[in-house]
Design a protein around this motif. Structure first.
Motif, short mmCIF file in Angstrom:
data_model
loop_
_atom_site.label_atom_id
_atom_site.label_comp_id
_atom_site.label_asym_id
_atom_site.label_seq_id
_atom_site.Cartn_x
_atom_site.Cartn_y
_atom_site.Cartn_z
N THR A 276 -9.66 1.85 -21.32
CA THR A 276 -8.36 1.99 -20.67
C THR A 276 -7.82 3.36 -21.26
O THR A 276 -7.34 4.46 -20.57
CB THR A 276 -7.25 1.00 -20.67
OG1 THR A 276 -7.93 0.03 -19.80
CG2 THR A 276 -6.01 1.75 -20.12
N GLU A 280 -7.56 7.41 -19.87
CA GLU A 280 -6.24 8.20 -20.15
C GLU A 280 -6.54 9.65 -20.96
O GLU A 280 -5.90 10.63 -20.72
CB GLU A 280 -5.08 7.53 -21.01
CG GLU A 280 -4.72 6.21 -19.98
CD GLU A 280 -3.76 5.34 -20.78
OE1 GLU A 280 -3.55 5.58 -22.17
OE2 GLU A 280 -3.16 4.48 -20.04
N ARG A 284 -6.00 13.28 -19.24
CA ARG A 284 -5.36 14.27 -19.98
C ARG A 284 -6.12 15.75 -20.02
O ARG A 284 -5.73 16.73 -20.04
CB ARG A 284 -4.79 13.95 -21.51
CG ARG A 284 -3.63 13.38 -21.34
CD ARG A 284 -3.12 12.88 -22.99
NE ARG A 284 -3.87 11.94 -23.68
CZ ARG A 284 -3.68 10.88 -23.59
NH1 ARG A 284 -2.74 10.16 -23.10
NH2 ARG A 284 -4.42 9.78 -24.36
N CYS A 321 -12.14 10.07 -12.73
CA CYS A 321 -10.69 10.77 -13.02
C CYS A 321 -10.70 12.24 -12.46
O CYS A 321 -9.49 12.57 -11.82
CB CYS A 321 -10.68 11.08 -14.58
SG CYS A 321 -10.37 9.77 -15.49
#
Length: 585
Positions: A276, A280, A284, A321
Motif C-alpha cells: 500500500t 502511494e 506521488r 497507478c
C-alpha cells in the motif's frame, strides 16, 4: 544548476586566498588583500528540465525582493504545490516568507514587524522528495545551499584552494575538469586531490555581508541541523526490532512459499502495508499533475528494467497507478545482445506483466551496445560520474546513461495473428525514469549483507544495512542522477520515499529478510511477498543481479582492462581507480 563564486579584488597580484576546514561541517573562506576594497561576485546558472506546471519557468528565479533561487528537485509533500504550479515557484514563495535568521539555535518562529516567520531551515526540512538547492537571501546577504537528506539529487562542491580560489557549486562537473582535475591521475603518480567532491547531505549557509576594516573578506560556512524530528530519525536509521526471539524466528520461517500464504498472518499484513505504501509512493511520482502539462507525450514514464524483482514490482505498480491509455516503456540495456542475463529475464518479465496486466501496452525497448565502440560516450560518462572514479562506477554509469537516452529497438505487434512481429527502431520519449535504487540497501539484497549476517548475526546485518543507507548519497545517487539527467530525463526512486523508509524501519528485521534461506528466497523477503501479492510469482524467486553484471558490461570491461574476468576478480576490479590514459588507449 551551478553557482560560481569568484572572489575579486582590485589587484589580483596582491591577493592571497586561503581556505581552512575546521571539521566536516564548517569551512572558512578567507581572502586577504593589500588593497582597501574587495568584493565577492556571485554567478548563478540554471538549466531547467520542467516536469510540473502549466507554463514554462526559467531559472535562476528572482523575486521582487532580490532573492535568487536555483532549484533541482521535486516537492511531493511538506509544501503545498498547486495543480497548475511549478515546484520552484512554490518553493520561492515559501522561502521568501522566511525570516533572516541564520542562527544554529533557531528553533521557533522569529518575530518580524509583528509577523511570525519560520526559518529557511524549517522550510527545507519539511520537503518530501528529492532536491538540491542554491538560494540567495537578499535581506540577510546569505547564500543557502544543500541537498536532501538522502542525496537523491546531485550537488558537487569545489572548496577554494591556493591553486583555484573560487568557491563552486554545480550539479555536474565540466568535461575538462573531470579528465584533468578530478584525481583520475592518481595512478600516474600525480596529485590525488580531487577538484570536485560530492556535497554531503544537509543544509548550509554562508553569510557574505562581512568585510573587515583592513579590506579582508571573511565568511564562515555553517552546516545546520534538520528541524524535522521524523527526518532526523530516518537519517539515524535505527530500528527497534533487530534480533528475534526463537519463537518469532520459527514463526517467520514457517512461511516459505506463496502456496502457504495466509493473508491474515502477521507477515502478510506487513507485506500488504508495504504494498500500500509503495503504491502511494508511486502515485506521488507519476500523477499527471506532477508531469509538465504543456507536454503531450505518448509515454510519460519509463522503467529501468532488468526483469528482476525490483523493476518488476515498479512496473506492476506503475500499471496500477498510471492512466490505462498510456503505454509504458521498459528500458533494457545489453552488451551481449539477446544473451545477456538481464535481457533474458526482461523478456520473461514482460510476459508475466502481460499476464497480470493484459490491457496495458508494454514496450520492451532493447538497447544494445558494444563497449569497444563507445569512445565518445565513455568520455562523456566519465565526466558525469566525476568525482566517482572506479571501473564499477563507470560501468554502471554507462549502462544508466544508455538507458536514459532510450535509443534502441522493439517488436511492433502485428494485428494479424499469422504475421510475425516486426522489429523497428524506437526511441523512448518518456521524461521520467523510475529506478529501483534503495531496495537492496533497505531489504538486505546485497551479497555482503548475507556475509555480514553469517559472521555477526542480526546486529551485524543491521549495522551493514545502516552503513549502506547512510552512504548511498555518495556511492550511488549523485552519480546516477547525473547520468540520467544528461539526457533531459529525471530519475525517480519509489523505494526511497520518506514514508517507505519509515515503514521498513518499523518492521522487524527478520521480517525484512531471512538470510538463512538461499538467494532468491530469504534476501529481500518482504519484497518477494509483495511481488507474490501483485501476481509476479516468477519474479518473486529471482536472485539479485546488479546492472553491470546483468547487462554484461562488467565482463566486457574486465576483458579490456584486466585481460579476463578472473584477473579482474583477483584485482578487485570494481574498486580499482580508472587509469584514463590506458583506458582510452
Amino acid at each position: 544548476m551551478k553557482l560560481l563564486l569568484p572572489l575579486h579584488f582590485n589587484s589580483s597580484n596582491s591577493t592571497n586566498h586561503r581556505v581552512s576546514s575546521f571539521n566536516e561541517e564548517s569551512h572558512v573562506l578567507d581572502n586577504v588583500s593589500d588593497m582597501p576594497e574587495s568584493f565577492a561576485e556571485f554567478v548563478f546558472l540554471g538549466a531547467t528540465l520542467q516536469l510540473r506546471g502549466v507554463s514554462p519557468v526559467c531559472q535562476p528565479l528572482m523575486d521582487s525582493s532580490g532573492n535568487v533561487l536555483v532549484y533541482n528537485g521535486k516537492i511531493f509533500g511538506g509544501i503545498e504545490v498547486g495543480i497548475d504550479k511549478n515546484d520552484t515557484e512554490s518553493l520561492m514563495q515559501s522561502l521568501g516568507n522566511c525570516c533572516s535568521c541564520r542562527s544554529q539555535e533557531h528553533r521557533t518562529t522569529c518575530d518580524f514587524n509583528g509577523q511570525a516567520k519560520g526559518s529557511i531551515v524549517d522550510v527545507l526540512s519539511v520537503i518530501k522528495g528529492p532536491w538540491a538547492i542554491i538560494y540567495w537571501q537578499e535581506s540577510s546577504k546569505t547564500l543557502w545551499f544543500g541537498r536532501d537528506a538522502f542525496g537523491r539529487r546531485s550537488l558537487l562542491v569545489h572548496w577554494p584552494t591556493t591553486e583555484d580560489p573560487r568557491f563552486l557549486l554545480s550539479s555536474v562537473s565540466p568535461t575538462s575538469s573531470s579528465l584533468q582535475d578530478s584525481g583520475f591521475e592518481v595512478e600516474n603518480g600525480t596529485s590525488g586531490i580531487k577538484f570536485w567532491e560530492e556535497l554531503s547531505c544537509g543544509i548550509y549557509s554562508m553569510s557574505v555581508d562581512v568585510k573587515k576594516s583592513d579590506g579582508r573578506f571573511h565568511s564562515e560556512i555553517k552546516k545546520h541541523e534538520w528541524t524535522n524530528a521524523m527526518l532526523k530519525e530516518l537519517i539515524e536509521w535505527e530500528r527497534d526490532s533487530i534480533e528475534p526471539k526463537p519463537a518469532e524466528l520459527n514463526f517467520s520461517h514457517s512461511r516459505t512459499s506463496s502456496a502457504e500464504l495466509d493473508i491474515n498472518s502477521y507477515s502478510s499484513v506487513l507485506a500488504q502495508n508495504v504494498l500500500t505504501a509503495l503504491r502511494e509512493s508511486m502515485l506521488r511520482r507519476i500523477s499527471l499533475y506532477n508531469i509538465y502539462q504543456a507536454q503531450k507525450e505518448t509515454v510519460p514514464v519509463a522503467v529501468l528494467f532488468s526483469g528482476g524483482l525490483d523493476s518488476m514490482i515498479i512496473a506492476a505498480l506503475l500499471d496500477k497507478c498510471l492512466d490505462p491509455n498510456y503505454e509504458i516503456d521498459l528500458l533494457n540495456v545489453s552488451f551481449d545482445g539477446e544473451s545477456a542475463p538481464d535481457r533474458i529475464s526482461a523478456k520473461t518479465g514482460v510476459k508475466e506483466l502481460r499476464r497480470v496486466a493484459p490491457l496495458r501496452r508494454w514496450r520492451l525497448v532493447h538497447i544494445d551496445a558494444d563497449l569497444s565502440k563507445l569512445t565518445w560516450e565513455k568520455k562523456r560518462v566519465l565526466s558525469l560520474i566525476n568525482p566517482a572514479n572506479t571501473y564499477m562506477d563507470l560501468n554502471i554509469g554507462i549502462a544508466l546513461w544508455l538507458a536514459a537516452r532510450g535509443e534502441g529497438w522493439m517488436y511492433e505487434e502485428s494485428n494479424n495473428e499469422t504475421d510475425e512481429d516486426k522489429r523497428v527502431n524506437y526511441t523512448s520519449r518518456a521524461r521520467i525514469l523510475l529506478v529501483g535504487s534503495g531496495a537492496d540497501e533497505q531489504c538486505a539484497g546485497y551479497g555482503r549483507h548475507k556475509t555480514k549476517y553469517m559472521h555477526d548475526s542480526w546486529l551485524g546485518l543491521h549495522k551493514e544495512m545502516k552503513l549502506d543507507m547512510q552512504r548511498i548519497w555518495k556511492r550511488n545517487l549523485g552519480r546516477d542522477d547525473r547520468c540520467v539527467a544528461d539526457s533531459g530525463k529525471e530519475a525517480r526512486f519509489p523505494f526511497l520515499d520518506e514514508d517507505i523508509i519509515r515503514m521498513l524501519l518499523d518492521i522487524p528485521l527478520w521480517e525484512i529478510a531471512d538470510l538463512d534461506q538461499p538467494s532468491g528466497k530469504g534476501d529481500k523477503k518482504i519484497l518477494r511477498e509483495v511481488a507474490h501479492m501483485l501476481g509476479l510469482h516468477n519474479a518473486a524467486i529471482l536472485p539479485k543481479r546488479s546492472i553491470q553484471f546483468g547487462s554484461r558490461i562488467a565482463r566486457e570491461s574486465n576483458r579490456k582492462n584486466f585481460g579476463s574476468n578472473r584477473a579482474a576478480n583477483q584485482a578487485s576490479a570494481g574498486s580499482v581507480v580508472i587509469n584514463v590514459q590506458s583506458y582510452f588507449s
